[in-house]
Write an enzyme that holds these catalytic residues in place. Sequence first.
Site, PDB file in Angstrom:
ATOM      1  CB  CYS A 269      -7.428  -3.118  -9.114  1.00 29.53           C
ATOM      2  SG  CYS A 269      -8.811  -4.078  -8.630  1.00 29.53           S
ATOM      3  CG  HIS A 352      -5.659  -3.533  -4.529  1.00 26.26           C
ATOM      4  ND1 HIS A 352      -5.383  -2.006  -4.936  1.00 26.26           N
ATOM      5  CD2 HIS A 352      -6.919  -4.192  -4.915  1.00 26.26           C
ATOM      6  CE1 HIS A 352      -6.640  -2.446  -5.643  1.00 26.26           C
ATOM      7  NE2 HIS A 352      -7.830  -3.537  -5.723  1.00 26.26           N
ATOM      8  CD  GLU A 354      -2.954  -0.461  -3.105  1.00 25.44           C
ATOM      9  OE1 GLU A 354      -4.303  -0.456  -2.463  1.00 25.44           O
ATOM     10  OE2 GLU A 354      -2.620  -1.448  -3.809  1.00 25.44           O
TER      11      GLU A 354
END
Length: 377
Positions: A269, A352, A354
Site C-alpha cells: 500500500c 492488502h 493480510e
Amino acid sequence: MKKVWIYLENGTFLEANSFGADNTVVGEIVFNTSLSGYQEIMSDPSYAGQFVTFTMPEIGNVGTNEQDMESAGAHAKGMIVRKYQPRYSNFRAEESLDSFLVKHNVMGICNIDTRYLTKMLRAEGSMMMIASSEISDKDELKKILESSPRIEDINYIEQVSTKKVYKHTSGTYSSTEFKYNEAPQTEVKIAVIDFGVKRNILNELVGAGIGVEVIPNDFIAEDLIQAYKEKSIDGVFLSNGPGDPLVLKKEQEQIKKLITAKIPMFGICLGHQLLSISHGYDTFKLKFGHHGGNHPVKNEKSGFIEITAQNHNYNVPDNIVEIADITHTNLFDNTIEGLKYKDSPIFSVQHHPEASPGPKESAYIFSEFVTLMKENR
C-alpha cells in the site's frame, strides 16, 4: 441519540444522529464496501484523517473486542452508517461499538442515507467534510472547513508510527480456534518500517517464518544498510499508512539509499507507493479510491483472479513499466496493483494480502518475500 450536522465541501448540508464521541471534526470522506470487519477498519492506521462511510447498512451487531484490533487505537476521524445497532450479540464481544468509539474519541454518525453519500462520492470523488454534534449553523461549519488543512497537507505518519523499536512475535490468527498460532521457526529476519502498520501484516510476516523488528518512520538508511551487510537483517519491509505519500520527503530520501544498496524490499500500500516515488515515479490520486474487501485483482504471472482487500486513495503511474514489471492488475479500473522491479530485489503490492477484514487469497505473497530474501543472501 444526539443530533449531528454535516457539511461537505461541495456545499451539501445534512442532519443525522450521532453515537460514540461528541465532537466537531474535519476529515476526508470515503466509502468502504466491506460486509464485515468494522472494528478492524476503524483501528487501521491507514484511515487516519478520514470519515469512513460503510455501504453495509447494519453496523454494530457483533460489538468489539481486543483481539480484532489492528493497532493500539482507533485512527479514523469518524464512521458513517445507515443504522447503528446498540444491542450486539457475539460470544467474542467485550463492549459495544458505541463505547469503543467513546474510549478512542471517535465520532459515529447514523440514521443517514449512506447510499446517497456513496453515489455522491462515486460521481464527484472523495472530498473534505466537517461533522459536529456541537455546531448546527451551516455557515459556521463551512467557515471552519474552509480554514482547516486538507488531508494531503497533513503528515499523519508522525502520529501513527511507533516511537520506539520493538519485536513482534505473534503468528497468524486462527479463525477456528480464535487464538494466535504459534510462530514457526525463523528463516530470515527483517526490519519493518512503520508508517502505520497493521497488526495482521506483522502476524502474516511472522507466520511466513520471518523474524520481525519494527522501527519508526524516522529511520536512518545507513543503519539498515550496515545491518544488512553484517547479516543481522535479510531485508526491509515498507508498511501501509495514511495520507499522501508525496508529503513524506524525508522517508523518500532514506528509501532511495536502500534502493541503491540493493537490499531486498517488500512494500504494501503506502510502502508500494513510496517505492515508486523513490524510483522517480510520482503517484497520483484516484477519484474516490479503493476501499473494501471485494476487489478483483489479476495475477499477471499465474493468470488467476484474486479477490482482495483494498484501502488506498493513491496509485502508481503507468509509465513505471520502464523500470518494473507489472505483477498484479486491478480488474475494476485496470490500475497497477503489483510491481517487481527489474534491476533490484524489490517488489510491492497495492492491495492488502493480510486482509483483516477481507479474503486471504493473496496471503502467499508473504512467502514470496521469504524466497526473495533467501535468493539474495
